[in-house]
Design an enzyme around this catalytic site. Sequence first.
Site, PDB file in Angstrom:
ATOM      1  N   ARG A   1      48.928  45.345  50.336  1.00 47.38           N
ATOM      2  CA  ARG A   1      50.269  46.114  50.399  1.00 47.38           C
ATOM      3  C   ARG A   1      50.049  47.482  50.661  1.00 47.38           C
ATOM      4  NH1 ARG A   1      52.877  43.722  45.721  1.00 47.38           N
ATOM      5  NH2 ARG A   1      54.701  45.233  46.239  1.00 47.38           N
TER       6      ARG A   1
ATOM      7  N   PRO B   1      45.758  46.912  39.913  1.00 49.43           N
ATOM      8  CA  PRO B   1      44.833  46.785  38.695  1.00 49.43           C
ATOM      9  C   PRO B   1      45.128  47.865  37.577  1.00 49.43           C
ATOM     10  CG  PRO B   1      43.482  47.513  40.564  1.00 49.43           C
ATOM     11  CD  PRO B   1      44.875  47.294  41.322  1.00 49.43           C
ATOM     12  N   GLU B   2      44.758  47.621  36.291  1.00 51.60           N
ATOM     13  CA  GLU B   2      44.796  48.637  35.297  1.00 51.60           C
ATOM     14  C   GLU B   2      43.200  48.935  34.676  1.00 51.60           C
ATOM     15  OE1 GLU B   2      47.297  47.231  32.195  1.00 51.60           O
ATOM     16  OE2 GLU B   2      48.485  46.038  33.569  1.00 51.60           O
TER      17      GLU B   2
ATOM     18  N   HIS C   1      43.535  42.570  56.629  1.00 47.78           N
ATOM     19  CA  HIS C   1      44.223  43.809  55.924  1.00 47.78           C
ATOM     20  C   HIS C   1      42.791  44.831  55.508  1.00 47.78           C
ATOM     21  CE1 HIS C   1      47.927  41.862  55.841  1.00 47.78           C
ATOM     22  NE2 HIS C   1      47.167  40.685  55.267  1.00 47.78           N
TER      23      HIS C   1
END
Length: 295
Positions: free
Chosen positions: A111, A2-3, A92
């Site tokens: 990830r 995300p930004e 996760h």
Amino acid sequence: MPELPEVEAVRRSLEQLVVGKTIERVDVRLPRIVRTPSPEVFVQSLTGRRVEAVNRRGKYLLLTVSPFLLISHLRMEGQYRLTETDVDELPHTHVVFQFTDGTELRYRDVRQFGTMDLVRSPSEWPDGLARLGPEPFDPLLTPQLLKSRLASRTVPIKAAWLDQTVLAGVGNIYADEALFAAGIHPEKPAGKLTTLELSRLLHETREVLQKAVDAGGSSIRSYVNGYGRHGGFQISLAVYGRDGEPCVRCGTTLEKTRVAGRGTHWCPSCQRKPRTRRARAKTSREGEKDGRNSR
């Protein structure tokens, strides 16, 4: 991803969800997520502490748990989700903060690129946070300041706009959107932009970021906020992810290339490609030749 808009949306949701809660227990299941201190000290230091505030700097989340600051970088796919303790966990899930009121803040990261650092003072901040440039909305950030900082830069403006030491929080999605809105080709050398062009680019960057913040960010892949809600700005993207489609402004087919190793979306008509020195020299020679032939 995300930004800035997505991290800000997460910040706002966590501010509503966890500020005032007391941490009863911390479970670190993937030790490498915690960079400093050791996972054992991380757990001991946070147990019994109260979450006092949730702030943001660039793409970093900053949770105040006095006398500590918990610095969280979501990287590619980090997510926070507040749930009741008896709710089944998703795969996760790597770090769990259990609160005294029976709720849990779960950190999930498919990830596994996200990081957490627990520090006492700015001198202990991770290098990426310590070296961040100004926030896009900083009133002290001006086109003139950007011009001076980019004057000697030969890299493409897209690369410079992604450089977190130049501008904090802007990533691939919003750099593409801002450059399109400003009518600037992503490969134009950063040092060649005029003050007027930088003024336009800064304005459009602020505009697109604010709209994305208001929409809760863009859910391109797996992004959700602390409530588990997706963002809504992805439906308003003008160029990002739309290569092969018509430009919303002029109808020209949008293209995709790679700039600074990142997939970059642009309109060949609205964002004219800068001519290389060789192309300019060729045009000059052809002009001289045409001039001689017309005598």
